[in-house]
Scaffold this motif. Structure first.
Motif, PDB file in Angstrom:
ATOM      1  N   UNK A 275      -1.316 -12.968  -7.034  1.00  0.00           N
ATOM      2  CA  UNK A 275      -0.627 -12.918  -5.842  1.00  0.00           C
ATOM      3  C   UNK A 275      -0.674 -11.597  -4.640  1.00  0.00           C
ATOM      4  N   UNK A 276      -1.945 -11.120  -4.961  1.00  0.00           N
ATOM      5  CA  UNK A 276      -1.973 -10.086  -4.228  1.00  0.00           C
ATOM      6  C   UNK A 276      -2.778 -10.821  -2.238  1.00  0.00           C
ATOM      7  N   UNK A 277      -4.062 -11.745  -2.129  1.00  0.00           N
ATOM      8  CA  UNK A 277      -3.803 -12.145  -0.848  1.00  0.00           C
ATOM      9  C   UNK A 277      -2.441 -12.176  -0.002  1.00  0.00           C
ATOM     10  N   UNK A 278      -2.066 -13.431  -0.602  1.00  0.00           N
ATOM     11  CA  UNK A 278      -0.555 -12.843   0.008  1.00  0.00           C
ATOM     12  C   UNK A 278       0.028 -11.750   0.330  1.00  0.00           C
ATOM     13  N   UNK A 279      -0.236 -10.886  -0.585  1.00  0.00           N
ATOM     14  CA  UNK A 279       0.764  -9.623  -0.593  1.00  0.00           C
ATOM     15  C   UNK A 279      -0.155  -8.705   0.198  1.00  0.00           C
ATOM     16  N   UNK A 280      -1.793  -8.807   0.655  1.00  0.00           N
ATOM     17  CA  UNK A 280      -2.133  -7.985   1.737  1.00  0.00           C
ATOM     18  C   UNK A 280      -1.673  -8.241   2.577  1.00  0.00           C
ATOM     19  N   UNK A 281      -1.736  -9.971   2.920  1.00  0.00           N
ATOM     20  CA  UNK A 281      -1.875 -10.043   4.266  1.00  0.00           C
ATOM     21  C   UNK A 281       0.222 -10.613   5.421  1.00  0.00           C
ATOM     22  N   UNK A 282       1.016  -9.914   3.734  1.00  0.00           N
ATOM     23  CA  UNK A 282       1.931  -9.808   4.795  1.00  0.00           C
ATOM     24  C   UNK A 282       2.192  -8.252   4.865  1.00  0.00           C
ATOM     25  N   UNK A 283       1.464  -7.197   4.302  1.00  0.00           N
ATOM     26  CA  UNK A 283       1.503  -6.203   4.768  1.00  0.00           C
ATOM     27  C   UNK A 283       0.740  -5.828   5.507  1.00  0.00           C
ATOM     28  N   UNK A 284      -0.596  -6.524   6.355  1.00  0.00           N
ATOM     29  CA  UNK A 284      -1.116  -6.353   7.469  1.00  0.00           C
ATOM     30  C   UNK A 284      -1.011  -6.583   8.720  1.00  0.00           C
ATOM     31  N   UNK A 285       0.672  -7.456   8.523  1.00  0.00           N
ATOM     32  CA  UNK A 285       1.407  -8.020   9.634  1.00  0.00           C
ATOM     33  C   UNK A 285       2.631  -6.603   9.830  1.00  0.00           C
ATOM     34  N   UNK A 286       3.092  -6.261   9.068  1.00  0.00           N
ATOM     35  CA  UNK A 286       3.753  -5.093   8.626  1.00  0.00           C
ATOM     36  C   UNK A 286       3.524  -3.719   9.034  1.00  0.00           C
ATOM     37  N   UNK A 287       1.767  -3.156   9.275  1.00  0.00           N
ATOM     38  CA  UNK A 287       0.833  -1.989   9.229  1.00  0.00           C
ATOM     39  C   UNK A 287      -0.231  -1.877   9.802  1.00  0.00           C
ATOM     40  N   UNK A 288      -0.233  -2.579  10.629  1.00  0.00           N
ATOM     41  CA  UNK A 288      -1.739  -2.653  11.798  1.00  0.00           C
ATOM     42  C   UNK A 288      -1.957  -1.122  11.831  1.00  0.00           C
ATOM     43  N   UNK A 289      -1.479  -0.523  11.409  1.00  0.00           N
ATOM     44  CA  UNK A 289      -2.583  -0.025  12.360  1.00  0.00           C
ATOM     45  C   UNK A 289      -3.038   0.787  10.851  1.00  0.00           C
ATOM     46  N   UNK A 290      -2.939   0.802   9.966  1.00  0.00           N
ATOM     47  CA  UNK A 290      -3.191   1.134   8.595  1.00  0.00           C
ATOM     48  C   UNK A 290      -4.900   0.857   8.815  1.00  0.00           C
ATOM     49  N   UNK A 291      -6.431   1.603   8.643  1.00  0.00           N
ATOM     50  CA  UNK A 291      -7.089   1.646   9.010  1.00  0.00           C
ATOM     51  C   UNK A 291      -7.881   0.623   7.253  1.00  0.00           C
ATOM     52  N   UNK A 292      -7.403   1.326   6.292  1.00  0.00           N
ATOM     53  CA  UNK A 292      -8.304   0.425   5.441  1.00  0.00           C
ATOM     54  C   UNK A 292      -7.755   0.223   4.183  1.00  0.00           C
ATOM     55  N   UNK A 293      -7.641  -0.099   3.088  1.00  0.00           N
ATOM     56  CA  UNK A 293      -7.039  -0.082   1.734  1.00  0.00           C
ATOM     57  C   UNK A 293      -7.968  -0.225   0.752  1.00  0.00           C
ATOM     58  N   UNK A 294      -7.860  -0.046  -0.943  1.00  0.00           N
ATOM     59  CA  UNK A 294      -7.788  -0.040  -1.834  1.00  0.00           C
ATOM     60  C   UNK A 294      -7.065  -0.038  -2.323  1.00  0.00           C
TER      61      UNK A 294
END
Length: 390
Positions: A131-150
Motif C-alpha cells: 500500500x506504499x503508494x497510498x501512504x506516499x500520497x497521504x504523506x505528500x499531502x501532509x508534508x508538501x515541504x519535504x524535498x525528497x524521500x527514500x
C-alpha cells in the motif's frame, strides 16, 4: 476479510494493544494483503488492521472503529503525528528526528525519519509495503515541504533493494544534519543505516553539555563515532572509538572533520570490542568515561553476543579499565530486556566488583519517538549513567 481471534487476544486489543501474534488467531490463515476485520468467536467486531509477517508478530491493529483505510485515514494519522512534533520543526539546533514512530503513532510496521528536509521511510512487512503508494500520497499531502524521500526495506525479500530513492529531489552525499548544534554526516541511500541513531540524541546532548568535559572517553561499538564526536564537542580531553566494522574508521574520521575537530586527539580503532578490553587491560590503559551501546545481537568469528545474556560481561570488562572516579554509560535497545532486568544486570556486576556506585541519570526514548502505554515493548531504549568509585 474477517479473522477470528481468541478471547484473551480480544481483551488485549480492547485495551489498546496493537500487535497481533500468530497464537492469537483461532485458525491459521493464508497470507493476505487485504485489510482485515478482527472479530471474536461470536463474530462481534473488535478492530481493523492487517496481517503482515515481520520480526515481531504477524500483524497490526490500525483502528478500533469499522472505518475505511483510504488516503484520508492515513492523512489524519500523519497530521496528528506532525502536530505532536511542532517543537522539533522549529528547533534550528536539531534538524533530524523521527516524524512517525510506527504503532506509537497509529500505524505499526512503518517508521518515517526526517533528515534536514528529506524523509526516510522504513517498511517492516510486505503487506503494508503493497500500500506504499497510498501512504506516499497521504504523506505528500501532509508534508508538501519535504524535498525528497527514500525507503528502507526491513523485511525479508529478494524482490526489492534494501534501500532506494522514492520521490522528489535526491539528497546530497553526505547530507549534513545538525543535532544539539553538532554536525553529523548522513547518507540516506547507503544500505539500511544512515550514519546516526536518532533515538540517542538526548544522551549525546548530555555529552555535549559537559558530561565528558575534561575526560578521556572510550566509545565501544562506536559505529560512526557519534558519541565520540558529541563528547569531543563537549570538551572531552580525548576520545577512543572502537568498532569491528572496517567502514567505521573512515565514517568516524568524517564526523570529526565536519565539526573541525583535530583527529590527532581522537583514536579510531577497528577491533573486536572484547579483544580491545583485553588489549587495554594489558597496556594498563584507563578511561574516565566509557560508553557501552552494543547491538542487541552481534556475532564475530569466535563469539555470539546477546544483550539479554552477555551485557554483564561488558560491564565487568569496563570496570577493569575505568578510572577510579569513572562514569559508565550503559545503554541497550533490546526490546526483550525490561528496564528492571537491564538495571539488575548492570548493578549485579557493580556489586560483584565491590565498587561504590550511584545512578546519576537515566534516559528513555526522546519525545519524537512516540510510544503508547498499552504497548510497553515499543519503549525499547534504556540508558543508565553511573558514577563509580573504586
Amino acid at each position: 476479510m474477517k479473522v477470528q481471534i481468541k478471547k484473551k487476544a480480544g481483551n488485549r486489543i480492547k485495551n489498546g494493544y496493537p500487535l497481533i501474534q500468530k497464537e492469537d488467531l483461532v485458525q491459521s490463515y493464508n497470507e493476505t494483503t487485504q485489510w482485515i476485520e478482527l472479530v471474536d468467536q461470536q463474530d462481534n467486531f473488535l478492530a481493523k488492521g492487517y496481517l503482515g509477517k515481520q520480526n515481531k508478530g504477524i500483524g497490526w491493529v490500525l483502528s478500533q472503529q469499522n472505518e475505511t483505510f483510504d488516503q484520508a485515514f492515513f492523512e489524519k494519522k500523519f497530521s496528528e503525528a506532525k502536530a505532536k512534533r511542532q517543537a522539533f520543526f522549529i528547533d534550528e539546533q536539531t534538524t533530524a528526528f523521527r516524524l512517525f514512530n510506527g504503532e506509537g503513532d497509529g500505524i505499526g510496521g512503518l517508521i518515517i525519519d526526517y533528515y534536514e528536509h528529506y524523509a526516510v521511510f522504513s517498511w517492516y512487512n510486505e503487506t503494508l509495503y503493497t500500500y506504499r503508494h497510498l501512504l506516499f500520497s497521504a504523506f505528500q499531502q501532509v508534508y508538501p515541504e519535504i524535498k525528497g524521500a527514500y525507503e528502507k526495506i526491513r523485511f525479508e525479500t529478494n524482490e526489492f533493494p534494501e534501500s532506494q530513492y522514492v520521490y522528489g529531489e535526491t539528497a546530497p552525499e553526505p547530507l549534513i544534519i545538525k543535532e544539539n548544534g553538532v554536525s553529523y554526516a548522513t547518507y540516506l541511500n547507503e544500505g539500511l543505516m544512515t550514519g546516526i541513531f536518532l533515538d540517542q540524541k538526548e544522551v549525546r546532548g548530555a555529552l555535549i553539555d559537559g558530561l565528558g568535559l575534561g575526560k578521556s572517553v572510550l566509545n565501544m561499538f562506536s559505529y560512526t563515532g557519534a558519541f565520540s564526536v558529541a563528547a569531543a564537542m563537549g570538551g572531552a580531553l580525548e576520545t577512543t572509538s572502537v568498532d569491528l566494522a572496517k567502514r567505521s574508521l573512515k565514517k568516524t574520521q568524517e564526523q570529526f572533520e565536519i565539526n573541525g575537530l583535530d583527529l590527532q586527539t581522537q583514536k579510531i580503532i577497528v577491533m573486536d570490542v572484547f579483544a580491545y578490553f583485553k588489549y587495554a587491560k594489558r597496556k594498563q590503559l584507563t578511561y574516565d568515561l566509557i560508553v557501552l551501546d552494543p547491538p542487541s545481537f552481534a556475532r564475530n568469528k569466535k563469539k555470539v553476543f546477546r544483550v539479554a545474556k552477555d551485557y554483564g560481561e561488558l560491564v565487568k570488562d569496563s570496570l577493569a579499565i575505568l578510572s577510579d572516579e569513572g562514569t559508565l554509560i550503559a545503554s541497550t535497545n533490546a526490546a526483550n530486556v525490561s528496564t528492571d532486568q537491564f538495571k539488575k544486570m548492570i548493578e549485579n556486576e557493580l556489586m560483584l566488583a565491590n565498587v561504590e556506585y550511584e545512578e546519576i541519570t537515566r534516559f528513555r526514548l526522546p519525545q519524537d519517538f512516540q510510544t503508547i502505554e498499552a504497548f510497553p515493548e515499543g519503549d525499547y531504549l534504556k540508558v543508565f549513567i553511573y558514577q563509580i568509585r573504586k
